[in-house]
Design a protein around this motif. Sequence first.
Motif, mmCIF file in Angstrom:
data_model
loop_
_atom_site.group_PDB
_atom_site.id
_atom_site.type_symbol
_atom_site.label_atom_id
_atom_site.label_comp_id
_atom_site.label_asym_id
_atom_site.label_seq_id
_atom_site.Cartn_x
_atom_site.Cartn_y
_atom_site.Cartn_z
ATOM 1 N N TYR A 355 0.819 -1.201 0.000
ATOM 2 C CA TYR A 355 0.000 0.000 0.000
ATOM 3 C C TYR A 355 0.861 1.263 0.000
ATOM 4 N N ILE A 356 2.113 1.095 0.432
ATOM 5 C CA ILE A 356 2.999 2.241 0.638
ATOM 6 C C ILE A 356 3.262 3.053 -0.640
ATOM 7 N N PRO A 357 3.598 2.398 -1.769
ATOM 8 C CA PRO A 357 3.904 3.188 -2.969
ATOM 9 C C PRO A 357 2.769 4.116 -3.381
ATOM 10 N N ARG A 358 1.539 3.648 -3.296
ATOM 11 C CA ARG A 358 0.436 4.511 -3.749
ATOM 12 C C ARG A 358 0.218 5.672 -2.778
ATOM 13 N N LEU A 359 0.418 5.387 -1.482
ATOM 14 C CA LEU A 359 0.243 6.446 -0.492
ATOM 15 C C LEU A 359 1.338 7.510 -0.657
ATOM 16 N N LYS A 360 2.553 7.037 -0.895
ATOM 17 C CA LYS A 360 3.658 7.974 -1.120
ATOM 18 C C LYS A 360 3.418 8.776 -2.391
ATOM 19 N N ALA A 361 2.899 8.092 -3.404
ATOM 20 C CA ALA A 361 2.608 8.780 -4.657
ATOM 21 C C ALA A 361 1.597 9.897 -4.419
ATOM 22 N N ALA A 362 0.592 9.592 -3.621
ATOM 23 C CA ALA A 362 -0.438 10.597 -3.353
ATOM 24 C C ALA A 362 0.150 11.793 -2.604
ATOM 25 N N MET A 363 0.990 11.514 -1.628
ATOM 26 C CA MET A 363 1.577 12.615 -0.864
ATOM 27 C C MET A 363 2.485 13.472 -1.736
ATOM 28 N N THR A 364 3.225 12.824 -2.615
ATOM 29 C CA THR A 364 4.076 13.569 -3.539
ATOM 30 C C THR A 364 3.222 14.431 -4.468
ATOM 31 N N ALA A 365 2.149 13.835 -4.976
ATOM 32 C CA ALA A 365 1.264 14.569 -5.883
ATOM 33 C C ALA A 365 0.662 15.792 -5.198
ATOM 34 N N LEU A 366 0.474 15.691 -3.890
ATOM 35 C CA LEU A 366 -0.117 16.804 -3.147
ATOM 36 C C LEU A 366 0.946 17.784 -2.660
ATOM 37 N N GLY A 367 2.171 17.567 -3.102
ATOM 38 C CA GLY A 367 3.208 18.561 -2.855
ATOM 39 C C GLY A 367 4.038 18.372 -1.611
ATOM 40 N N HIS A 368 3.908 17.217 -0.953
ATOM 41 C CA HIS A 368 4.727 16.997 0.229
ATOM 42 C C HIS A 368 6.081 16.425 -0.179
ATOM 43 N N PRO A 369 7.161 17.002 0.321
ATOM 44 C CA PRO A 369 8.488 16.496 -0.035
ATOM 45 C C PRO A 369 8.615 15.031 0.352
ATOM 46 N N GLU A 370 9.395 14.311 -0.415
ATOM 47 C CA GLU A 370 9.538 12.871 -0.184
ATOM 48 C C GLU A 370 10.016 12.577 1.235
ATOM 49 N N ALA A 371 10.928 13.408 1.721
ATOM 50 C CA ALA A 371 11.509 13.164 3.034
ATOM 51 C C ALA A 371 10.539 13.463 4.170
ATOM 52 N N ALA A 372 9.419 14.095 3.847
ATOM 53 C CA ALA A 372 8.486 14.492 4.907
ATOM 54 C C ALA A 372 7.531 13.371 5.281
ATOM 55 N N PHE A 373 7.548 12.289 4.508
ATOM 56 C CA PHE A 373 6.590 11.215 4.760
ATOM 57 C C PHE A 373 7.310 9.877 4.817
ATOM 58 N N ASP A 374 7.176 9.216 5.939
ATOM 59 C CA ASP A 374 7.897 7.984 6.188
ATOM 60 C C ASP A 374 6.918 6.909 6.635
ATOM 61 N N VAL A 375 7.083 5.715 6.114
ATOM 62 C CA VAL A 375 6.243 4.604 6.567
ATOM 63 C C VAL A 375 7.134 3.500 7.107
ATOM 64 N N LEU A 376 6.889 3.109 8.327
ATOM 65 C CA LEU A 376 7.642 2.006 8.915
ATOM 66 C C LEU A 376 6.738 0.788 9.023
ATOM 67 N N ILE A 377 7.293 -0.355 8.711
ATOM 68 C CA ILE A 377 6.533 -1.592 8.837
ATOM 69 C C ILE A 377 6.873 -2.244 10.176
ATOM 70 N N VAL A 378 5.865 -2.505 10.961
ATOM 71 C CA VAL A 378 6.073 -3.253 12.201
ATOM 72 C C VAL A 378 5.651 -4.691 11.939
ATOM 73 N N GLN A 379 6.611 -5.591 12.020
ATOM 74 C CA GLN A 379 6.349 -6.981 11.661
ATOM 75 C C GLN A 379 5.554 -7.737 12.718
ATOM 76 N N LEU A 380 5.161 -8.922 12.324
ATOM 77 C CA LEU A 380 4.290 -9.744 13.164
ATOM 78 C C LEU A 380 5.014 -10.312 14.381
ATOM 79 N N VAL A 381 4.234 -10.752 15.327
ATOM 80 C CA VAL A 381 4.751 -11.356 16.547
ATOM 81 C C VAL A 381 4.254 -12.788 16.631
ATOM 82 N N THR A 382 5.169 -13.701 16.835
ATOM 83 C CA THR A 382 4.778 -15.075 17.107
ATOM 84 C C THR A 382 4.908 -15.303 18.600
ATOM 85 N N LEU A 383 3.874 -15.810 19.177
ATOM 86 C CA LEU A 383 3.871 -15.985 20.620
ATOM 87 C C LEU A 383 4.268 -17.407 20.974
#
Length: 566
Positions: A355-383
């Motif tokens: 989902y990240i590329p499209r969200l980043k694309a949207a933010m770029t299209a709306l004029g937000h600098p690339e460095a202003a938007f960051d997405v971190l993935i938090v991985q799963l937990v096995t118990l």
Amino acid sequence: MCGESCLTIQGMALNVTELLAGAVKTALHAAALPAPEAVAWEIPREAEHGDYATNVAMTLARPARRPPRQVAEAIVRHLPAVAAIERVEIAGPGFLNVFLAPRWCAEALREILLAGEGYGQSDLGRGRRYRIEFVSANPTGPLVIVNARAAAVGDALARILRSQGFQVACQYYVNDAGTQFQALASSMEVRLRQALGESAELPENAYPGEYLVDLAQDYLARDPAGARAALALPAGERLERLGRLAVDTMVAGQRRVLEEYGTAFDRWTYEATDVRAAGLPERAIDELRAAGFIYEAEGALWFRSTALGDDKDRVLRKSDGELTYFAVDIGFHHFGKFADVDCVIDLLGPDHHGYIPRLKAAMTALGHPEAAFDVLIVQLVTLLRDGQPVPMSKRRGEFVLMEELLEEVGRDAARFTFLTRRHDSPLEFDLAVATRQSADNPVFYVQYAHARVTSLFRTAAQQGVAVPPWREVDFGRLALPEEQTIIKGLLQYPELVAGAARAREPHRIAYYLSELAGIFHPYYKAHRILTEDRPLSLARLGLCAAVGQVLRSGLGLLGVSAPESM
RNA sequence: GCGCCCGUAGCUCAGUUGGAUAGAGCGUCAGACUUCGAAUCUGAAGGUCGGGGGUUCGAUUCCCUCCGGGCGCACCA
């Protein structure tokens, strides 16, 4: 003279690499050699390679058209006298190995103590405003174990960034609209009818968890007339009423657990009212249209995300007239998040990485600098429990709840364990280990070191040892190699925190703390702090106090307590 | 099929944006409490960094390829 992360107290720079880089740059200038923008320092594995080492001579060899060792020699020859530097050796292909001066280290320890809680903080962010959104679990059930991980990571990141001079706001997004809301509402209705003894079956896409059964029964017990009245409403209002009730109850429960966990959110944003009803998606679409990224095809409205690196264009308004989740999310990000901050960080689950590329694309299209938007993935937990996987079946509505986790292992162990892994690598969480109060549980190892320090000061007080202000203590008495090692370890702390902030990697703090405790425990075991030699005792007390101070600071950045006794 | 992440000691994982002889904890084995907290400490064994190429003074790190895992590829959210 000082760079952005340089902390100067009493005129003494406590950012060691900054200090060393300044000296090297001066030498390069004096030697008429080209100076690089940055001089990279590393802490060598081998003690013989010094306390800090740099490869500038090697990187400069080509532009200077001279062999690396010759460049190194020129640097050493022109190096200004710096109190921190005992000596510099040229080694291997052209490394510069720097050995810190013990006398300078002794003074540095004093500065650490005088800086107190401010040690480790910086003005790296210069007040830049950040918004971090995390957890944001669907309001269709209680929080589960992955949410606890995301909360630990997001909250620690916020604390770390704040310590570096960023203004950070934490945001929680409640998805109380769309198909999931509908499913929740109809599940709630079925459970309520069942509680009344009616025969009703859960629909296909319903939420099967027991918690809705409890919720329905509670509602009926608390307000029987209201419950019956709600069921008598026309379908639309009925589902809205019951769905809202379920959402409010779920969110209240999520909130309570997060508070117990020590995670504070500055803002709770509701999709239905704050985003959809506020018309944010439409306004964002208008902006995208004005920027030329919108077109219509096959009865739907499309965002030309391929123009900005996405695999395919994305639908914003379906041919049935409904907005997509993506369109709503764009409105939320553009207006709900970026409105009053400079940078946005999202923490998402691994199922969202596509989902990240499209969200980043949207933010770029709306004029937000690339460095202003960051997405971190938090991985799963096995118990695990004693190495055996704990079964979790989403289908049957059986989860391990965040609440249960806190009850079983406690807040400190849970948070610390989550923060001993990179956020984007899957994690195995062994309940038995986290509960075990022994050395295989790193949080206790670190906390115990802190408790030992405070205990030491209690003992000193009992023995009538008067601890003078640190500026009166002679830290030159700390001549043991272990003592020098500990001071040098403490000196790394500010840069470590700055690095964790820059890389958005809270786990670096956890590792650092384990290592610091790992050099402190053996020292404490092997050498008596309180001895007949009063000046030496005071110097060692100062060293221990500094260790305790940094442990407390680091644990604080992770949201873990630093107990006085255990 | 395409894209992203991952593969490091028996296990769980670090490895500081390319550095020098590969790191920690646990587990295993052998030891240490008349002294500030033994929830601690000392020591030993344990490796072809998934395989193979390439880039260069130098690769666990960057590029290519293969093998083996995880995830994502909706007018779902």
